[in-house]
Design an enzyme around this catalytic site. Structure first.
Site: not given
Ligand code: PEP
Ligand code: MG
Length: 755
Positions: A367, A474, A680
């Protein structure tokens, strides 16, 4: 056997006095070796300092020929001194000359000495030099003597670190502490950043090394150990460990170490030899770090890391400082260095001052990497021991494309990178010029270039890059960086802000893709053997419809009268899509019933990431308004390679025949059924891969902001028909799993296509 007159405590007291004397560096060092030799009842005491070129140089001696000082040198690994430096372990021998590593240096006159005890000068795990005592007799050094010399070595290492001895080293090399280091890790976020180290969690600097009162220091140490143990017990007992981002397992290991008798004994002994409690913790921690740096077994390394964390906790208790670097103290060219870091912590720093990020942990799909990319901060991960190798304020260069760092670079290296950064900036300028040029190939094929995003900070990239919209938003990022579950109104507020920032451009929102590697710190973690294949994404959405319903409602409300596109992640069967679609329909009906403005147009799509959908293509294309290929996951599941696992992640090529054939099936079906297909995943953002995708028939690609310029520059020089012919031919003849990469590269080169 001779015993030390006065023992280590007296030695340390005398050392402190010498440290305070107003004399030059060489005089001080000369006095120190005399003192140590006398205290240890040794005929010889010598200090070898590691220079910037890795060579160990004799800096001072009592007992060996004085003429050898600054003359005698050893390479790393050469002789007993070199051996100690490379292993970072003490070495005690009753007869040095019979050791296979003994290397005779005639200028020192050491042939008359037999017993030898050497210890490394360690600081934060780094070897800065070697301290040696020698005796004429064949004597055996006791554990206490080895311990005492190590303690003394720590004080000397601090003296070295203070820079005082720098002037005694040759100008062209300096001493090792300031040595340039070039290290490779993995690329996380593109770009080159030059700046100065800011340690995210600065080490506690132990200034007070020598104890005034040993008994008092012992009780300080015991108290701190007790406090740390209690705090760990409390965390475990409270059971809300997830809230602190610390997994129970880690804490259990901590608890085990906090009771480890060997570790505790070593710290107590260090205090008993005359160090303050904090200096004792640091001494033992430094030994551990030295072991950690040489440990290749990943499990043992991890355990040594745990021990390091625990020692840090102890140091914080003992020195009790607030260690958070405020933005006020952040230099203009800050390069953040951390062992690991959460995305929220990164967002707390002033973006305008950050030039780079270096992590010991953190893979490309972590992340923090996603957020670094979104913020445009060059970042590298898996950079071993970087927090130990750097000091606050060190010059450092991050090369986010190559996955490398240069710590304390030499002027020529710095100049080369400054040039690289300038060239990059120039290229960016050229891409900027392409911003308003339509993305059309030489033979007139228009390609829709969109952005992948997930945070509000991504949205300005739309205008900067000229992307036509957001092809993948997202939504889980908002959840991942939050301290607690975002409320329905917080979700709606973000989506409204995204719509406002996108202005007229379309945005495709993906519903929560959590589970697998995307863990929400505040949600009870589910123990799974194979989380990537477990309870995640749409599976959670359908099993816990409350979560999905709240999100869908927030999206519908935020869209108001605008068009809205929603897609669902990790769909494996048509039935899952149908169930998700009916959930959306019910929400739409509900809002309509209550008089809310509805989206002017609602398109529902499916992410193609699970190979089972490849065998339901006709059916899913008939059901969904659009298909978006998540090639990161599709590659993972097609080839059974964990995308997080570096050992296997790059084992297969997305440009190999099996993957291209899978993609072609989708492109062909999309064309036949009139269902739009987008890519994507990361492959859409790499020029060579994007060229192949256009050749397969894809006309819509969504990618990271930095990729738009290079992909557009590629397609402006491309004949789509030419690459389509090449791929069709090659796929027909490709026998097995071979890659088409070399042929595609040759095609690009011979047609002057920048890839
Ligand atoms: C993918 O899997 O390709 C994708 C785009 O989704 P994510 O990387 O978020 O899993
Ligand atoms: Mg995915």
């Amino acid at each position: 056997m001779p015993t030390a007159p006065g023992g280590p405590r007296l030695l340390l007291r005398r050392l402190r006095e010498i440290m305070a004397e107003p004399v030059g560096a060489q005089d001080r060092l000369d006095k120190i070796v005399i003192l140590i030799a006398a205290n240890m009842v040794a005929e010889v005491c010598s200090v070898y300092v590691m220079r910037g070129d890795g060579v160990l140089e004799l800096f001072a001696t009592e007992g060996l020929n004085r003429e050898a000082v600054h003359l005698t040198t050893m390479r790393a690994g050469e002789g007993l001194v070199g051996l100690i430096a490379s292993t970072a372990e003490p070495l005690a021998l009753s007869d040095a000359q019979s050791h296979p590593s003994f290397s005779y240096k005639p200028e020192t006159g050491e042939e008359i000495y037999h017993a030898f005890l050497g210890v490394p000068l360690l600081r934060a795990g780094n070897t800065l030099g070697v301290l040696v005592v020698q005796n004429r007799t064949y004597r055996v050094y006791t554990e206490e003597e080895i311990e005492a010399l190590q303690t003394t070595a720590m004080v000397l290492a601090e003296m070295l670190a203070s820079g005082e001895l720098q002037a005694l080293a040759p100008v062209d090399t300096g001493i090792a502490l300031r040595r340039p280091v070039h290290q490779k890790g993995v690329a996380l976020a593109d770009g080159v950043g030059l700046g100065y180290v800011v340690l995210h969690e600065p080490r506690v600097v132990v200034k007070n090394l020598i104890a005034e009162n040993v008994e008092a220091e012992l009780s300080r140490l015991e108290e701190a150990i007790l406090e740390v143990r209690t705090s760990i017990d409390e965390l475990i007992e409270r059971g809300d460990v997830a809230h602190h981002g610390e997994h129970r397992e880690v804490l259990e290991t901590f608890r085990m170490f906090a009771h480890d008798q060997g570790w505790l004994r070593r710290m107590r002994e260090a205090v008993a030899s005359g160090l303050t409690a904090e200096a004792a913790v640091e001494r033992v921690q430094s030994d551990n770090r030295a072991r950690m740096m040489r440990q290749t077994d990943p499990y043992l390394r991890e355990r040594l890391h745990d021990l390091d964390d625990l020692a840090n906790r102890l140091l914080h208790r003992l020195v009790g400082r607030n260690l958070v670097v405020g933005t006020s103290s952040l230099p203009d060219n800050a390069i953040l260095v951390a062992r690991s870091m959460g995305p929220a912590a990164l967002l707390d720093y002033d973006r305008s001052r950050l030039r780079g990020l270096v992590l010991e942990e953190g893979g490309p799909t972590s992340h923090i990497a996603i957020v670094a990319r979104a913020l445009g901060i060059p970042a590298v991960g898996e950079m071993e021991n970087v927090t130990a190798l750097t000091e606050q304020g060190d010059a450092i260069i991050v090369d986010g494309a190559a996955g490398e760092v240069q710590i304390r670079p030499s002027p020529d290296v710095e100049a080369a990178y400054a040039e690289k950064a300038r060239l990059r900036a120039k290229r960016q300028e050229q891409y900027l010029k392409l911003r308003d040029v339509p993305a059309v190939t030489k033979d007139g094929v228009a390609v829709n270039l969109q952005l992948n995003a997930g945070l509000l900070v991504d949205l300005p990239h739309l205008a900067e890059t000229g992307a036509s919209g957001v092809g993948l938003f997202r939504t889980e990022l908002q959840f991942m960086i939050a301290e607690r579950m975002p409320s329905a109104s917080e979700q709606q507020a973000l989506y409204s802000a995204v719509f406002a920032a996108a202005e007229e451009r379309p945005v495709t929102f993906r519903t929560l893709d959590i589970g697998g590697d995307k863990i929400l710190p505040y949600m009870q973690a589910v123990e799974e053997e194979n989380p990537a294949l477990g309870w995640r994404a749409i599976r959670i959405g359908l099993d816990r419809p409350g979560l999905l319903r709240a999100q869908v409602r927030a999206l519908l409300k935020a869209a108001g009268g605008r068009p809205l596109k929603i897609m669902f992640p990790m769909v494996a069967t048509c039935d899952e899509f149908v169930r998700a679609r009916s959930l959306v329909e019910r929400e739409r009906a509900h809002l309509s019933h209550h008089g809310h403005p509805l989206p002017s147009d609602l398109k529902l799509g499916v992410m193609l990431e699970v190979p089972s959908l490849l065998f339901q293509l006709k059916e899913i294309c008939a059901l969904a308004d659009f298909v978006s290929i998540g090639s990161n996951d599709l590659m993972q599941f097609l080839f059974a390679i964990d995308r997080e696992n570096r050992r296997v992640a790059d084992r297969f090529d997305p440009l190999s025949a099996p993957m291209l054939r899978a993609l072609k099936m989708v492109a062909d079906e999309a064309l036949a059924s009139g269902c739009q297909a987008t890519i994507c995943g990361e492959i859409g953002g790499r020029p060579l891969e994007a060229m192949a995708l256009i050749g397969l028939g894809f006309r819509s690609l969504s990618m990271s902001p930095a990729a738009i310029g290079p992909v557009k520059a590629m397609l402006l020089e491309l004949h789509a028909g030419g690459v389509a012919d090449l791929i069709a031919q090659e796929l027909e003849h490709a026998g097995g799993g071979e890659t088409l990469r070399p042929k595609l590269l040759r095609f690009a080169e011979s047609h002057g296509i920048p890839v």
